[in-house]
Structure formats: C-alpha cells, structure tokens
Motif scaffolding. Structure first.
Motif, mmCIF file in Angstrom:
data_model
loop_
_atom_site.group_PDB
_atom_site.id
_atom_site.type_symbol
_atom_site.label_atom_id
_atom_site.label_comp_id
_atom_site.label_asym_id
_atom_site.label_seq_id
_atom_site.Cartn_x
_atom_site.Cartn_y
_atom_site.Cartn_z
ATOM 1 N N ASP A 227 0.822 -1.211 0.000
ATOM 2 C CA ASP A 227 0.000 0.000 0.000
ATOM 3 C C ASP A 227 0.857 1.263 0.000
ATOM 4 O O ASP A 227 0.387 2.330 -0.405
ATOM 5 N N ALA A 228 2.108 1.145 0.435
ATOM 6 C CA ALA A 228 3.012 2.304 0.431
ATOM 7 C C ALA A 228 3.200 2.876 -0.973
ATOM 8 O O ALA A 228 3.485 4.065 -1.138
ATOM 9 N N ARG A 229 3.000 2.050 -2.002
ATOM 10 C CA ARG A 229 3.219 2.509 -3.379
ATOM 11 C C ARG A 229 1.978 3.158 -3.986
ATOM 12 O O ARG A 229 2.045 3.691 -5.098
ATOM 13 N N ARG A 230 0.854 3.094 -3.287
ATOM 14 C CA ARG A 230 -0.402 3.569 -3.877
ATOM 15 C C ARG A 230 -0.323 4.997 -4.425
ATOM 16 O O ARG A 230 -0.842 5.276 -5.519
ATOM 17 N N PRO A 231 0.318 5.966 -3.736
ATOM 18 C CA PRO A 231 0.315 7.343 -4.261
ATOM 19 C C PRO A 231 0.954 7.489 -5.636
ATOM 20 O O PRO A 231 0.663 8.457 -6.344
ATOM 21 N N ALA A 232 1.822 6.542 -5.999
ATOM 22 C CA ALA A 232 2.517 6.644 -7.286
ATOM 23 C C ALA A 232 1.914 5.742 -8.350
ATOM 24 O O ALA A 232 2.389 5.737 -9.490
ATOM 25 N N ARG A 233 0.866 4.996 -8.029
ATOM 26 C CA ARG A 233 0.323 4.001 -8.967
ATOM 27 C C ARG A 233 -0.536 4.603 -10.051
ATOM 28 O O ARG A 233 -0.815 3.958 -11.065
ATOM 29 N N THR A 234 -1.010 5.826 -9.838
ATOM 30 C CA THR A 234 -1.842 6.476 -10.841
ATOM 31 C C THR A 234 -1.301 7.865 -11.147
ATOM 32 O O THR A 234 -0.722 8.533 -10.283
ATOM 33 N N GLY A 235 -1.501 8.288 -12.402
ATOM 34 C CA GLY A 235 -1.077 9.617 -12.824
ATOM 35 C C GLY A 235 -2.153 10.651 -12.561
ATOM 36 O O GLY A 235 -3.184 10.362 -11.934
ATOM 37 N N PRO A 236 -1.966 11.871 -13.055
ATOM 38 C CA PRO A 236 -2.911 12.964 -12.780
ATOM 39 C C PRO A 236 -4.332 12.687 -13.254
ATOM 40 O O PRO A 236 -5.294 13.202 -12.684
ATOM 41 N N LEU A 237 -4.472 11.883 -14.307
ATOM 42 C CA LEU A 237 -5.794 11.593 -14.860
ATOM 43 C C LEU A 237 -6.313 10.225 -14.430
ATOM 44 O O LEU A 237 -7.270 9.705 -14.999
ATOM 45 N N GLY A 238 -5.666 9.644 -13.427
ATOM 46 C CA GLY A 238 -6.090 8.343 -12.953
ATOM 47 C C GLY A 238 -5.533 7.190 -13.746
ATOM 48 O O GLY A 238 -5.937 6.038 -13.546
ATOM 49 N N VAL B 235 0.185 3.614 -13.621
ATOM 50 C CA VAL B 235 1.617 3.807 -13.775
ATOM 51 C C VAL B 235 2.305 2.522 -13.312
ATOM 52 O O VAL B 235 2.218 2.167 -12.139
ATOM 53 N N PRO B 236 2.988 1.794 -14.218
ATOM 54 C CA PRO B 236 3.643 0.543 -13.822
ATOM 55 C C PRO B 236 4.724 0.782 -12.769
ATOM 56 O O PRO B 236 5.269 1.882 -12.642
ATOM 57 N N LEU B 237 5.050 -0.263 -12.042
ATOM 58 C CA LEU B 237 6.027 -0.172 -10.958
ATOM 59 C C LEU B 237 7.349 0.422 -11.432
ATOM 60 O O LEU B 237 7.931 1.288 -10.771
ATOM 61 N N ALA B 238 7.824 -0.022 -12.583
ATOM 62 C CA ALA B 238 9.128 0.436 -13.071
ATOM 63 C C ALA B 238 9.145 1.917 -13.418
ATOM 64 O O ALA B 238 10.207 2.539 -13.461
ATOM 65 N N GLU B 239 7.969 2.496 -13.648
ATOM 66 C CA GLU B 239 7.888 3.898 -14.065
ATOM 67 C C GLU B 239 7.422 4.825 -12.949
ATOM 68 O O GLU B 239 7.281 6.031 -13.153
ATOM 69 N N GLN B 240 7.189 4.295 -11.765
ATOM 70 C CA GLN B 240 6.640 5.114 -10.690
ATOM 71 C C GLN B 240 7.680 6.059 -10.105
ATOM 72 O O GLN B 240 8.868 5.752 -10.056
ATOM 73 N N ASP B 241 7.191 7.211 -9.647
ATOM 74 C CA ASP B 241 8.027 8.164 -8.919
ATOM 75 C C ASP B 241 8.138 7.677 -7.481
ATOM 76 O O ASP B 241 7.208 7.826 -6.684
ATOM 77 N N ARG B 242 9.270 7.103 -7.156
ATOM 78 C CA ARG B 242 9.411 6.476 -5.839
ATOM 79 C C ARG B 242 9.466 7.505 -4.707
ATOM 80 O O ARG B 242 9.309 7.143 -3.543
#
Length: 416
Positions: free
Chosen positions: A240-251, A254-261
C-alpha cells in the motif's frame, strides 16, 4: 450520492452487521436489514446531513427493519418472540435513530471469524466474508475466484443459509487456529481488490485496502505470535506504500518500473520492513512472509534498475514450494526474464496455457506482451497488449494496455 457518504457507509456496513448478528444470531435476516438501512441512509443523509452518531443511526434503523421483517412473516412467529425477548420493540422505538447504542464495540473481527465457520467450504468462507465484511459485489468476488457470477451468487446464498443462527463470538483454542488461515486469506483478497480493482472506472478502491489493513492490525493484536499474520500485515503495508505513485494525474495506471518512488509512503515502508525483518527469523516461514519479503526488496530499491531481481527470483521459487499457484508462476516468469532473459520467461509462461483459470486471463496476455516487447518483437507484443485490453474489466488497465499497444505500433518505446 456524495463520495464521503458512500465511503462512510462502506466503512460502517460490517460494523452494523456485526452488531445485529451478535444481537439476534440471524446472519441472513441481519444482512437484509442492514442493506435496507444503508439504502435509507444513502437517500436521507445527502439531503438531511449525516447524523451525529451514524453508526448508531444505522444500527437502530436496521434493527427496526429486522423486527418489522420478522413480524410480517407468520411462519417466523417463533423468531419474533425470541427477538422480542432479546430486545423489546419499545426499546427500539423509544430512542432517536442517531442515539448511541448500548455498545460501541466493533464486531468486524468476530464477523470475520463467523464467516469462516468450519461448516463452510474454504471457497464459501472467503466468498461470504468478501460480501459481508469487504463489501464487494458478487461480480467482483466472482472475478477474484475466476468463476461465473451466477456460480458465485449461489455459493454465497448457500453459505448464508449454512451459518443461519450461528452466534457471533471470537473463537478460542483449536477453533480459532482452524479458522485463522481462512481469515487471513479473506483479508488478503479484500486488500488485493482494493489495491487493483477487478472492475470499474477506478484502478483502486482505497477504502477496501484500508479496511483490510485495519482488520489485519486487529487480527495481529489478537494473535501477536502468529508469524503468517504478521507477514500478511507487512505485505499489505509494503504494497500500500506505493499507492500514491500508482496512478497519474488523470487516474491512469503507472507501472512499478515507471513510478516516482519519491511519492511512496516512507513511514509504511519502514513499518513493513521492520515487521517482516523481525518476523522472518522467529518461526516457520509461510507464503505471506515470503510475499512480504518480495515487496520489501522492491520497496528498498532506489530505482527500478537497482532492483535485486536474483533475490526476487529466489523468493518466488521458495513461494512456489508452498503449492502450485498460477499467479505466483506468472510473477516468477517476470523475474526469470529479468535474470535470464525474456526468452526464458516466455518459456515459463507457456506452461500456464494449459491452466483453465489462466489460459485466457488478461494478466497472462499482458505479461506475455511485456516479455515479447523486451525481446524486441513489437508486432506480437502490440497484438497481445490489445487482446489483454479486450479481456480486462478494469477501465484503467484497459486504457493502459491499449496505449502501450498504440505506442508500439507507432514505433515508440512503450516505457521501461
């Protein structure tokens, strides 16, 4: 209905159901009454405002509905007498609907154990709990089990009849140990449905994941020495820690490899890592602990290139020793591809084609597309992405898969 009211009703539903089941020992009738109370609240609260004690309001209204329901059925006259003795109708009608009930305790955990009653089959336990506690629709549960919706509806109906009249209480001793594994699995499925919704317009349903984490914390406090319960909690926190980075501005997904950590929740990661690091050396290792270890390896990598894929592959190989699981094999295929090359990963994926649960599942197609892309086969990869998009019931996943296919067909790199 405003989102805040919808979220509140979803959170309160299992608590209210627990109160009624404990009070009247009638799961089936209690659930019907709670659904009527939720409908009344959904119609009234947006107009009149949320009452000061929304939980008490729902309990009182649901109890009135249940008593009215029993009174209206002549065949259930004996149950009416029982209910009247348990709670006089005058007591129900003499107080405002938002007055605080006689007990504010949260019965959600006891309700979980009730739904995992030993008289139910393992699949029925999970399905009933997802419906009663997790608030999932029958369609969502069917998708999680990879079975038709009609089949799941019949399973849930039979399960409710089986535990009709069972008392609501936390089990002890051997009974608790027997039900604990089923309770953990239910919480795992509820969390997964919240983290990646199987259907609908949104990628995630945060209220479901939050409720799963809340209940798992309660369960961990109930059985603090159980390593698998601790592992499950760590897995949820680290994921769940990754949830804020899982979606972009339009919902968009965003795949794991491309997320803003930098958007990941550092506090949850620290709590999860500490919990799994403390748990693993203590007792017998189980699948939830291994999955938590995989999540920790991902979360501790500073970027995608720093991921320790050999360690992840070793963990998935260990995970498969606990029993065949097509989703584990799917994830292991990705790890194999990252360590030994995409061809090796594709060879492993091919072994899943004979599994009826996975042969036409969109995640198998999406993973094949990703590995074909890594291998440089852009045409077949784009075709697999589009077929996966056609089969998913999640709108964000469909858009993501379609976009990756479009970029490949246009000669653009589809991302890391």
């Amino acid at each position: 209905m405003p989102q805040n009211v919808e979220d509140l009703l979803r959170a309160l539903a299992p608590q209210v159901l627990g109160v009624l089941v404990r009070r009247y020992a009638s799961f089936d009738e209690a659930e019907d009454a709670v659904q009527e109370a939720l409908l009344a609240a959904a119609l009234q609260w947006p107009k009149d405002g949320v009452p000061d004690n929304p939980r008490g309001w729902l309990v009182t209204v649901a109890a009135r509905r249940l008593v009215d329901q029993v009174r209206s059925e002549a065949a259930r006259r004996r149950r009416e007498d029982t209910l009247a003795l348990a709670t006089p109708q005058s007591a129900l009608l003499a107080h405002p609907a938002d007055e605080r009930p006689e007990s504010d305790r949260d019965d959600s955990l006891a309700l979980l154990f009730l739904c995992c009653h030993p008289d139910l089959s393992p699949s029925s336990r999970i399905a009933l709990t997802l419906r009663a506690v997790g608030g999932l629709t029958t369609a969502q549960i069917a998708a999680a089990f990879l079975v038709p919706e009609a089949t799941m509806a019949q399973r849930i109906s039979r399960a409710k009849q089986t535990i009709k009249g069972a008392a609501l209480a936390l089990p002890e001793g051997a009974d608790r140990a027997e039900r604990l594994g089923a309770v953990r699995h239910v919480l795992y499925l509820v969390f997964n449905e919240g983290y990646t919704a199987s259907a609908g317009a949104d990628l995630t349903a945060p209220e479901l994941s939050a409720e799963a984490i809340r209940l798992t914390r309660l369960l961990h406090r109930l059985v603090p020495d159980d390593c698998e319960t601790a592992g499950l909690l760590a897995l949820m926190l680290l994921t769940d820690a990754r949830r804020p980075a899982r979606t972009g501005p339009l919902g968009e997904l965003v795949p794991l490899a491309e997320q803003d950590r930098g958007l990941w929740d550092g506090a949850l990661i620290a709590e999860g890592v500490e919990l799994i690091s403390r748990t693993l050396p203590r007792g017998q290792v189980g699948p939830y602990q291994v999955q938590a270890a995989v999540a920790a390896v991902h979360d501790e990598a500073t970027d995608a290139d720093a991921t320790d894929w050999p360690q992840i592959l070793a963990l998935y190989e260990l995970l498969e020793r606990f029993g065949p699981n097509p989703m584990v094999t799917l994830n292991r295929a990705v790890a194999v591809a990252m360590v030994h090359g995409p061809a090796a990963g594709l060879d492993l994926l091919a072994t899943l084609e004979g599994d009826k649960r996975m042969a036409r599942h969109h995640r198998l197609l999406a993973t094949r597309a990703h590995l074909l892309e890594l291998r440089g086969e852009t045409g077949p990869a784009a075709e697999a992405y589009r077929e996966a998009a056609r089969r998913t019931t999640s709108a964000p996943e469909r858009r993501h898969l379609t976009e990756r296919a479009r970029r490949l067909e246009g000669g653009e790199p589809a991302g890391p």
